[in-house]
Design a protein around this motif. Sequence first.
Motif, mmCIF file in Angstrom:
data_model
loop_
_atom_site.group_PDB
_atom_site.id
_atom_site.type_symbol
_atom_site.label_atom_id
_atom_site.label_comp_id
_atom_site.label_asym_id
_atom_site.label_seq_id
_atom_site.Cartn_x
_atom_site.Cartn_y
_atom_site.Cartn_z
ATOM 1 N N GLN A 58 -48.532 -93.546 126.412
ATOM 2 C CA GLN A 58 -47.084 -93.459 126.179
ATOM 3 C C GLN A 58 -46.444 -92.513 127.179
ATOM 4 N N ALA A 62 -43.613 -93.498 129.882
ATOM 5 C CA ALA A 62 -42.334 -92.778 129.909
ATOM 6 C C ALA A 62 -42.040 -92.251 131.304
ATOM 7 N N LYS A 63 -43.026 -91.732 131.959
ATOM 8 C CA LYS A 63 -42.825 -91.184 133.305
ATOM 9 C C LYS A 63 -42.500 -92.291 134.301
ATOM 10 N N ARG A 64 -43.186 -93.431 134.133
ATOM 11 C CA ARG A 64 -42.885 -94.544 135.042
ATOM 12 C C ARG A 64 -41.458 -95.033 134.858
ATOM 13 N N ASN A 65 -40.962 -94.966 133.613
ATOM 14 C CA ASN A 65 -39.597 -95.404 133.302
ATOM 15 C C ASN A 65 -38.581 -94.274 133.448
ATOM 16 N N LYS A 66 -39.062 -93.138 133.929
ATOM 17 C CA LYS A 66 -38.214 -91.954 134.122
ATOM 18 C C LYS A 66 -37.528 -91.545 132.823
ATOM 19 N N GLU A 67 -38.299 -91.631 131.746
ATOM 20 C CA GLU A 67 -37.809 -91.222 130.439
ATOM 21 C C GLU A 67 -38.465 -89.900 130.043
ATOM 22 N N SER A 68 -37.863 -89.221 129.076
ATOM 23 C CA SER A 68 -38.424 -87.952 128.618
ATOM 24 C C SER A 68 -39.741 -88.201 127.866
ATOM 25 N N ALA A 69 -40.730 -87.372 128.189
ATOM 26 C CA ALA A 69 -42.033 -87.473 127.527
ATOM 27 C C ALA A 69 -42.365 -86.196 126.787
ATOM 28 N N ASP A 70 -41.361 -85.349 126.573
ATOM 29 C CA ASP A 70 -41.626 -84.041 125.960
ATOM 30 C C ASP A 70 -42.254 -84.171 124.584
#
Length: 437
Positions: A58, A62-70
Amino acid sequence: MLDIKKMRQDPDHYKERLAQRGTQPADLDAIFELDDKRRNLIKDTEELKAKRNDVSKQIGAAKRNKESADDAIAEMQAVGDKINQIDQELNEVTEQFQDRMAHLPNMPHDGIPVGPDEDSNEEFKKVGTIPTFSFEPKAHWDVAENLGILDFERGAKVSGARFVYYVGLGAQLERAVYNFMLDEHMAEGYTEILPPYLVNDKTMYGTGQFPKFKKDVYQINNEDQELTLIPTAEVPLTNYFSDEVIPSENLPVYVTALTPSFRSEAGSAGRDTRGLIRMHQFNKVEMVKFAKPADSYAELEKMTANAESILQKLGLAYHVIKLSTGDMGFSAAETNDLEVWMPEQNIYREISSCSNTQDFQARRAHIQYRDDEGKLQYVHTLNGSGLAVGRTVAAILENCQNEDGSVNIPEVLVPYFHGITKITKENAVPFRKVLKK
């Protein structure tokens, strides 16, 4: 070591049979509880590791989609902490489980006598004629000291109690006895081995001496490692194939060795304080076999016969007894003891134990073979004294003594004495006159 899978399949049977060896049912219950806990912890940590892998994917997505992974990263850290916590508990539980398993004796084979001690042993064979004397036979130590061929006093001076010097024809008698034994065993198909006399803890564990009997041995400590002086050649011989797979076509394997044996004799204070019966250092010719399970009990009878043959050719009377569940050694599933007649004590005394340990030692030392279907199986290991050399010398001194104090050399040993047929005061110790001065 016993097979926990088989124990779990029939716990009541194991409780009943191991109770015959002094193990309490509560001890097995504690092992089953630890095993349950261990298995549950393994399941928990595997589930958490699978979850950690999912969360990791996940985070990658998220990183590939430039989304937050916090949130996912925080969750993975929490899962990782939980895994570390469970792994630590798992290590502790596994250590407790393995320690308790390591202290369990072998399961007794079906049909052996059931009883708490040596009084329950059963005699099943008596061989030879007990000698009669026209005089009062002396103890072997008196015979030997009168001839000057055993020196217990100087042994104690140099090393302490339960050590001895063999001198002159005494030393030659000891050498003749063990060379005769080795020659006989090699003629029966055994391969002679000269093994190390110092072994590591893993090796002692493999044959069942450690951890239970650590107090009974002599250890040497140095900066590199802790080593143990072997209590019997069974230890290095059996571990010759440790962590190996023996080719099926090579089985059975027979090996033999002459080595010194070193034993602290802890708990034997006051027993056999004189003579050669219970020493801290003594020579022994050992026989060890590696066999397929289906053949191991036939091999036990052959091994017992090999030891008997030595006594028969020496002309010594003996009997064979089946040890009870309470008198067997820790690793044995079945044991045949040979006891030789000692005239001065007017009793039989142990001179050999031949045991089948089944797969008990092989599991500890990881010794396997491939069966006809190509599956790995544990071999059965067997061991036996062929014989304890010092006790054989003691038996010869007592059974072959003459009224004048001399000792007849058994006929089969005469070639090892280059034609000498009798030990006398005149030929026993060449430097005797020097000592008297």
